[in-house]
Design an enzyme around this catalytic site. Structure first.
Site, PDB file in Angstrom:
ATOM      1  N   HIS A 318      45.714  46.063  47.632  1.00  0.00           N
ATOM      2  CA  HIS A 318      45.919  45.434  46.319  1.00  0.00           C
ATOM      3  C   HIS A 318      46.866  44.254  46.526  1.00  0.00           C
ATOM      4  CE1 HIS A 318      47.036  44.888  42.140  1.00  0.00           C
ATOM      5  NE2 HIS A 318      46.167  45.801  41.767  1.00  0.00           N
ATOM      6  N   ARG A 338      48.327  39.602  36.351  1.00  0.00           N
ATOM      7  CA  ARG A 338      47.664  38.315  36.620  1.00  0.00           C
ATOM      8  C   ARG A 338      46.574  38.044  35.586  1.00  0.00           C
ATOM      9  NH1 ARG A 338      45.132  39.078  41.553  1.00  0.00           N
ATOM     10  NH2 ARG A 338      45.905  41.222  41.593  1.00  0.00           N
TER      11      ARG A 338
HETATM   12  O1  MEZ Z   1      40.986  49.361  39.371  1.00  0.00           O
HETATM   13  C1  MEZ Z   1      42.141  49.282  39.793  1.00  0.00           C
HETATM   14  O2  MEZ Z   1      42.427  49.463  40.982  1.00  0.00           O
HETATM   15  C2  MEZ Z   1      43.214  48.897  38.861  1.00  0.00           C
HETATM   16  C3  MEZ Z   1      42.868  48.924  37.440  1.00  0.00           C
HETATM   17  C4  MEZ Z   1      44.389  48.526  39.342  1.00  0.00           C
HETATM   18  C5  MEZ Z   1      45.363  47.687  38.643  1.00  0.00           C
HETATM   19  O3  MEZ Z   1      45.686  46.638  39.171  1.00  0.00           O
HETATM   20  O4  MEZ Z   1      45.829  48.038  37.575  1.00  0.00           O
END
Ligand code: MEZ
Length: 534
Positions: A318, A338
């Site tokens: 992420h 974001r």
């Molecule tokens: O789907 C995801 O991983 C999610 C919703 C994560 C996030 O950034 O909140």
């Protein structure tokens, strides 16, 4: 709290803000994307991976940490287990207590099946409950499942199994309706219409959320519903091995009671694996946003009975994990931040990437900014990060927006005397999701008769890169599909003698391939010993 030096550097964010406002940073061309991925994304690295020497995926590349577990030994090789001594005899056994498991349990129960849900921690201790930003569904007038499908495939580098992506997007509107009717409190306007946002790689605003605790809200309702229906649950009971019958059909599982350490035989006509992801394996030394139990258990159990893995070497980092303060290092800073307009900036207060590229591209650009271009901000506790200009959210949408839409985020940073409304935050990619998993068909079935997989341990839906909000969606879609199918299917199954011969066969294959590991798998719980790399 930032150091004096960090406060000084943060002034550059403020200084460049008015110049940046209202100007959209250009998106990358396909060539630029490929370049930044090839040179920076951990999946594209030559190190950190190994090739499997055994099993149905022999020759395939997997992360070393996963490979070590796949090469590991079963605890059931001691032959002390009496498979005739059955503790529970059920139609549908669900292994895993997150959103996919709960959704599957509800649907199987609705089919009249006798359901047992076993989970290694508490029911609900799973990545579902930690999901923040939202769940995608094309249920608005300007959108369609076809449009959603194109986004899913684009995000997944066109590697997705088309039928799985199709099932995902087609069921999405009814998944939202189901959750809404069960009582999930989605964000709505005064007229009761669902509020939706953009995520990285989405061409329409289709992210439905419950502030920044969408997963917790969904899990709250599903968990209540499972309990209300009286479905049997065994907590602190991880599965150690799957059992087959003498015809090669699934026959149940061996579980261990973590409190007494005793093992129990669960006989089951169908099994649905919903054990979730693998963040706690800390691939390539990354921190993780995952819950404590995310140790790839389902992949190990499934692989040992011969279920095939797909895209097991594609991991989602992420883009925005917490880089500082160190107490919450690696925790998720939801993409919704974001989505609401916060942009990533380097040490000079300059934007270096469009803020909503797909996750793999966005993460790679941040890694490049820090590690190649030397434009990251050094953290006093080690490593570096880039700024996320969070004060932009209230500037763009009006005062109070950040507080109302991101209350969890605001509270998390406030504990460290950092006010996201006034100060930018520091972020760096964190291990968030396994894009691949055990290959399923549209009903969640593997090639092992009556073995199903749903949720993060299933593979093929998202290709090699999932988009935001399609994970909360897939746990519902494939949880429900597999629960319905298994519930119905179980009515026609007659089990023969139960056996663990496949474990011995698997072990023999390891020996033939000169794999002599001391590792016991599944891992069950990760260790965080002093001096360990994590
Ligand atoms: O789907 C995801 O991983 C999610 C919703 C994560 C996030 O950034 O909140």
């Amino acid at each position: 709290m930032y150091t004096k030096e960090m406060w000084e550097l943060s002034k550059k964010v403020e200084a460049t803000r008015s110049k940046r406002l209202g100007i959209q940073f250009p998106r990358m061309s396909p060539e630029e994307k490929l370049e930044v991925l090839n040179e920076n994304h951990p999946d594209y690295s030559d190190t950190g991976f190994m090739f499997l020497k055994h099993g149905v995926n022999k020759g395939d590349r997997v992360p070393c940490e996963l490979g070590e577990l796949l090469d590991g030994k079963s605890t059931t090789l001691d032959k002390e287990i009496d498979l005739n001594k059955v503790a529970h005899d059920v139609d549908v056994l669900i292994i895993g207590g997150g959103g996919a498991g709960a959704a599957a349990a509800l649907e199987a129960h609705a089919k009249g099946a006798k359901v047992l849900l076993v989970t290694k921690l508490r029911f609900g201790d799973a990545n579902t409950i930690m999901a923040e930003g939202g769940i995608q569904a094309a249920d608005k007038e300007d959108d369609s499942p076809a449009q959603h499908y194109l986004d899913v495939l684009g995000g997944g580098h066109y590697k997705n199994v088309p039928e799985l992506a199709e099932a995902l997007v087609k069921d999405a509107p009814s998944a939202i309706k189901w959750l809404n009717e069960l009582g999930v409190l989605f964000d709505k306007d005064k007229e009761g219409n669902m509020l939706t946002n953009h995520g990285g790689g989405t061409s329409r605003k289709r992210m439905h959320s419950a502030a920044d605790y969408s997963g917790a809200e969904i899990m709250r309702v599903l968990r209540d519903e499972v309990r209300n229906k009286g479905i049997e649950i065994l907590e602190f009971s991880p599965a150690q091995e799957l059992i087959l019958d003498s015809e090669g059909k699934i026959g149940g599982a061996i579980i261990q009671d973590l409190e007494t350490e005793r093992r129990h035989v669960i006989k089951a006509k169908t099994v649905i694996l919903t054990t979730g992801g693998a963040g706690r394996l800390h691939y390539q030394g990354f921190p993780t946003s995952n819950h404590y139990g995310a140790t790839a258990d389902g992949l190990i159990l499934g692989y040992r009975v011969g279920a095939k893995l797909i895209f097991a070497d594609t991991i989602q980092y992420h883009p925005t994990g917490v880089a500082y303060p160190s107490q919450i290092f690696g925790a998720l800073v939801t993409e919704k931040v974001r989505g609401l307009g916060a942009t990533p900036l380097n040490i000079d207060g300059e934007q270096f990437v469009y803020h909503l590229e797909t996750r793999d591209v966005e993460a790679s650009a941040i890694i490049r900014e820090c590690n190649v271009r030397g434009k990251g901000i050094l953290c006093p506790t080690g490593g570096s990060g880039v700024w996320l200009d969070t004060p932009l959210i209230d500037i763009i949408h009006g005062e109070g927006t950040l507080e109302s839409k991101l209350p969890g985020m605001l509270r998390m940073y406030m504990k460290f005397d950092l006010d996201m409304r006034k100060n930018p935050i520091l972020v760096y990619p964190t291990l968030h999701y396994q894009n691949g998993g055990l290959l399923i068909d549209e009903m969640g079935q593997t090639k092992i008769p009556n073995l199903y997989v749903a949720g993060e341990c299933a593979g093929g839906i998202h290709g090699t890169n999932r988009l935001m909000g399609n994970s909360l969606l897939d746990i519902i879609v494939f949880g429900r599909r597999s629960g319905k199918h298994a519930g119905e299917n179980s009515k026609n199954i007659e089990l023969k003698d139960l056996t663990l011969n496949h474990v011995e066969k698997f072990n023999k294959e390891l020996e033939e391939n000169k794999i002599n590991s001391e590792v016991i798998s599944p891992m069950i719980l990760p260790t965080y010993k002093h001096g360990s790399k994590d």
